[in-house]
Write a protein that holds these residues in place. Structure first.
Motif, PDB file in Angstrom:
ATOM      1  N   VAL A  74       8.331  10.482 -52.240  1.00  0.00           N
ATOM      2  CA  VAL A  74       9.102  11.223 -51.240  1.00  0.00           C
ATOM      3  C   VAL A  74       8.123  11.884 -50.269  1.00  0.00           C
ATOM      4  N   ARG A  75       7.810  11.142 -49.221  1.00  0.00           N
ATOM      5  CA  ARG A  75       6.909  11.627 -48.173  1.00  0.00           C
ATOM      6  C   ARG A  75       7.546  11.335 -46.819  1.00  0.00           C
ATOM      7  N   PRO A  76       7.200  12.102 -45.783  1.00  0.00           N
ATOM      8  CA  PRO A  76       7.844  11.937 -44.471  1.00  0.00           C
ATOM      9  C   PRO A  76       7.867  10.512 -43.932  1.00  0.00           C
ATOM     10  N   PRO A  77       6.766   9.712 -44.042  1.00  0.00           N
ATOM     11  CA  PRO A  77       6.836   8.355 -43.466  1.00  0.00           C
ATOM     12  C   PRO A  77       7.915   7.475 -44.086  1.00  0.00           C
ATOM     13  N   LYS A  78       8.346   7.794 -45.306  1.00  0.00           N
ATOM     14  CA  LYS A  78       9.332   6.951 -45.988  1.00  0.00           C
ATOM     15  C   LYS A  78      10.760   7.244 -45.529  1.00  0.00           C
ATOM     16  N   ASN A  79      10.952   8.333 -44.780  1.00  0.00           N
ATOM     17  CA  ASN A  79      12.217   8.566 -44.078  1.00  0.00           C
ATOM     18  C   ASN A  79      13.400   8.725 -45.029  1.00  0.00           C
ATOM     19  N   HIS A  80      13.232   9.565 -46.048  1.00  0.00           N
ATOM     20  CA  HIS A  80      14.307   9.733 -47.029  1.00  0.00           C
ATOM     21  C   HIS A  80      15.555  10.377 -46.435  1.00  0.00           C
ATOM     22  N   GLU A  81      15.401  11.211 -45.423  1.00  0.00           N
ATOM     23  CA  GLU A  81      16.581  11.793 -44.776  1.00  0.00           C
ATOM     24  C   GLU A  81      17.499  10.696 -44.237  1.00  0.00           C
ATOM     25  N   ARG A  82      16.905   9.739 -43.521  1.00  0.00           N
ATOM     26  CA  ARG A  82      17.713   8.631 -42.984  1.00  0.00           C
ATOM     27  C   ARG A  82      18.223   7.738 -44.111  1.00  0.00           C
ATOM     28  N   VAL A 135      16.095  -7.303 -49.076  1.00  0.00           N
ATOM     29  CA  VAL A 135      15.628  -6.037 -48.518  1.00  0.00           C
ATOM     30  C   VAL A 135      16.224  -5.837 -47.136  1.00  0.00           C
ATOM     31  N   ALA A 136      16.733  -4.635 -46.883  1.00  0.00           N
ATOM     32  CA  ALA A 136      17.101  -4.195 -45.539  1.00  0.00           C
ATOM     33  C   ALA A 136      16.079  -3.146 -45.132  1.00  0.00           C
ATOM     34  N   ALA A 137      15.241  -3.484 -44.148  1.00  0.00           N
ATOM     35  CA  ALA A 137      14.106  -2.625 -43.797  1.00  0.00           C
ATOM     36  C   ALA A 137      14.086  -2.345 -42.302  1.00  0.00           C
ATOM     37  N   SER A 138      13.429  -1.253 -41.947  1.00  0.00           N
ATOM     38  CA  SER A 138      13.262  -0.932 -40.536  1.00  0.00           C
ATOM     39  C   SER A 138      12.451  -2.024 -39.852  1.00  0.00           C
ATOM     40  N   ALA A 139      12.749  -2.252 -38.588  1.00  0.00           N
ATOM     41  CA  ALA A 139      12.163  -3.371 -37.846  1.00  0.00           C
ATOM     42  C   ALA A 139      10.745  -3.024 -37.395  1.00  0.00           C
ATOM     43  N   LEU A 140       9.841  -2.979 -38.350  1.00  0.00           N
ATOM     44  CA  LEU A 140       8.432  -2.721 -38.076  1.00  0.00           C
ATOM     45  C   LEU A 140       7.701  -4.064 -37.922  1.00  0.00           C
ATOM     46  N   PRO A 141       6.590  -4.088 -37.196  1.00  0.00           N
ATOM     47  CA  PRO A 141       5.865  -5.356 -37.043  1.00  0.00           C
ATOM     48  C   PRO A 141       5.458  -5.987 -38.371  1.00  0.00           C
ATOM     49  N   VAL A 170       8.300 -15.224 -46.285  1.00  0.00           N
ATOM     50  CA  VAL A 170       9.251 -15.086 -47.389  1.00  0.00           C
ATOM     51  C   VAL A 170      10.625 -14.711 -46.832  1.00  0.00           C
ATOM     52  N   PRO A 171      11.682 -15.465 -47.184  1.00  0.00           N
ATOM     53  CA  PRO A 171      13.029 -15.072 -46.751  1.00  0.00           C
ATOM     54  C   PRO A 171      13.523 -13.882 -47.576  1.00  0.00           C
ATOM     55  N   GLY A 172      14.650 -13.341 -47.180  1.00  0.00           N
ATOM     56  CA  GLY A 172      15.237 -12.256 -47.957  1.00  0.00           C
ATOM     57  C   GLY A 172      15.062 -10.890 -47.338  1.00  0.00           C
ATOM     58  N   VAL A 173      14.413 -10.810 -46.173  1.00  0.00           N
ATOM     59  CA  VAL A 173      14.213  -9.526 -45.498  1.00  0.00           C
ATOM     60  C   VAL A 173      15.061  -9.499 -44.238  1.00  0.00           C
ATOM     61  N   ARG A 174      15.838  -8.450 -44.071  1.00  0.00           N
ATOM     62  CA  ARG A 174      16.583  -8.230 -42.841  1.00  0.00           C
ATOM     63  C   ARG A 174      15.995  -7.009 -42.145  1.00  0.00           C
ATOM     64  N   ALA A 175      15.445  -7.222 -40.950  1.00  0.00           N
ATOM     65  CA  ALA A 175      14.840  -6.133 -40.174  1.00  0.00           C
ATOM     66  C   ALA A 175      15.905  -5.508 -39.269  1.00  0.00           C
ATOM     67  N   ILE A 176      16.003  -4.182 -39.327  1.00  0.00           N
ATOM     68  CA  ILE A 176      17.019  -3.449 -38.567  1.00  0.00           C
ATOM     69  C   ILE A 176      16.327  -2.320 -37.813  1.00  0.00           C
ATOM     70  N   SER A 177      16.619  -2.176 -36.552  1.00  0.00           N
ATOM     71  CA  SER A 177      16.019  -1.107 -35.765  1.00  0.00           C
ATOM     72  C   SER A 177      16.503   0.256 -36.251  1.00  0.00           C
ATOM     73  N   LEU A 178      15.609   1.217 -36.249  1.00  0.00           N
ATOM     74  CA  LEU A 178      15.990   2.577 -36.631  1.00  0.00           C
ATOM     75  C   LEU A 178      16.879   3.225 -35.582  1.00  0.00           C
TER      76      LEU A 178
END
Length: 415
Positions: A209-217, A302-308, A317-325
């Motif tokens: 639980v650290r700020p970069p991991k964005n637990h609030e969102r 995985v549903a993850a933020s759309a980072l490079p 690897v398939p299975g990752v969906r990138a979503i903008s924050l």
């Protein structure tokens, strides 16, 4: 028989962060008769991984960076132990570490960028400090490594491919540690151990639980998932550190208490990932998220933020969906609901793609062995070369050149 190459890894503290665990996996995989690893922690504090390091024949040296006399103590450690390689994982402060290693006569000096930024405010004073540390890296590093192309471009330079010292080496995972997707009995056993019914939609997030991991969102996204998917649950895996009270307050205020399991640090993460239906990962920044790779190794989408770096993973690897924050929590919930509850065939396809990717541990070990074992001449960095082109070197600079640098310069001139 040649003696093993001795490597000193430099970290802040040997706790269960992704970089620390990845390095210990390397330590298990290499032949100790060929490569021997020690660790130096700049916090001066004990870590949860110290015992494991010593059990594998390594040492953990605690040298507080902020303590008076650190420079002398670090050089003395290098001289006493006779390290062949100093491999620093502390981002820009690695410049100071590698300068001391150069002064101590260590021939191989590696900086390893694990993230695409240092997480510090971009104030003027910090930019000046950052520039100075980058200058030291450029002057004293023999090798510059990053865990992804995006980390190299953002932490170092977009023109990194023109510098022969630079290379991207993706982190690797041991697939044998992840349960096989077809082993449904083990999945049910894990859920039974946690008291979660097999039919319950189960989300997971693995990170301290650290700020970069964005637990609030993360919690707001999960609330939207719960509104859309009845009975959904969330497991939070990772140290809560000093934010336990904050996390409890947010769970209460969002009304999520009964639906969220705060599991803390665990040793059975692969089992937990295999028992989950989807990983939610809305990080603000990453170098190459190990939790995402671990989830894919288990076949869990995985549903993850759309980072490079997420885009880089999805190339292999398939299975990752990138979503903008910038997308709404409801949009995240729609995507998560669409990929939740993968079939066994879906999981198998992800695992098979992972096995032949650069994220496989065997491939990763091979690349790291090359890095540590090959002889690489010391090169001038881009700032130093630019300065030499714009003005003639002074007598002081000429006298300060080591024989090693003179040899490297003569070799380039002959070429």
């Amino acid at each position: 028989m040649n003696r093993p190459v001795k490597i000193l890894h430099v970290f802040a503290r040997m706790n269960c962060g992704g970089a620390e665990r990845r390095t210990l996996e390397l330590m298990r995989a290499v032949d100790p008769g060929e490569i021997r690893m020690h660790f130096c922690v700049l916090s001066g504090l004990p870590g949860v991984l110290d015992h494991e390091i010593r059990a594998m024949g390594g040492e953990v040296h605690r040298l507080p960076l902020r303590q008076a006399g650190f420079g002398w103590a670090f050089r003395e450690l290098l001289a006493r132990e006779g390290y062949d390689v100093v491999h620093s994982h502390v981002h820009y402060p690695s410049g100071w570490v590698l300068r001391l290693a150069y002064q101590a006569g260590v021939a191989r000096r590696i900086v390893h960028f694990r993230s695409d930024c240092d997480g510090r405010p971009d104030a003027l004073a910090r930019r000046i400090v950052r520039w100075g540390l980058q200058y030291l890296i450029d002057r004293y590093a023999t090798d510059i490594v990053a865990v992804s192309r995006s980390a190299m471009e953002r932490a170092w330079t977009p023109r990194w491919q023109a510098d022969p010292r630079c290379r991207v080496i993706y982190n690797g995972l041991d697939l044998s540690r992840a349960p096989h997707p077809a082993d449904v009995a083990q999945v049910w056993a894990t859920r039974e151990r946690l008291g979660i019914l097999p039919e319950k939609p189960l989300c997971i997030h693995v990170a301290n639980v650290r700020p970069p991991k964005n637990h609030e969102r993360l919690l707001r996204i999960f609330r939207a998932v719960q509104e859309r998917t009845a009975g959904a649950m969330l497991m939070l895996v990772g140290d809560t550190l000093d934010r336990t009270a904050w996390l409890a307050e947010r769970l209460f205020s969002l009304g999520l208490g009964p639906s969220v399991r705060v599991l803390g640090r665990r040793d059975d993460v692969p089992d937990l990932l295999a028992a989950s239906d989807v990983m939610i990962f809305p990080s603000l920044w990453e170098g190459l998220p190990g939790a995402v790779l671990e989830s894919l190794a288990a076949g869990t989408p995985v549903a993850a933020s759309a980072l490079p770096c997420i885009a880089e993973i999805s190339q292999f690897v398939p299975g990752v969906r990138a979503i903008s924050l910038t997308e709404s929590d409801q949009h995240w919930a729609d995507v998560i609901s669409a990929i939740m509850r993968p079939t066994i065939d879906d999981r198998m396809a992800v695992r098979q793609a992972f096995q032949g990717s650069p994220f496989d541990l065997e491939y990763h070990v091979g690349r790291m062995r090359e890095l540590w074992l090959e002889a690489r001449p010391i090169r001038r960095g881009r700032w130093l070369e630019k300065r030499r082109r714009t003005r003639a070197p002074s007598i002081t600079v000429i006298k300060a050149e080591s024989n090693e640098r003179e040899t490297a310069r003569e070799g380039r001139s002959a070429a």
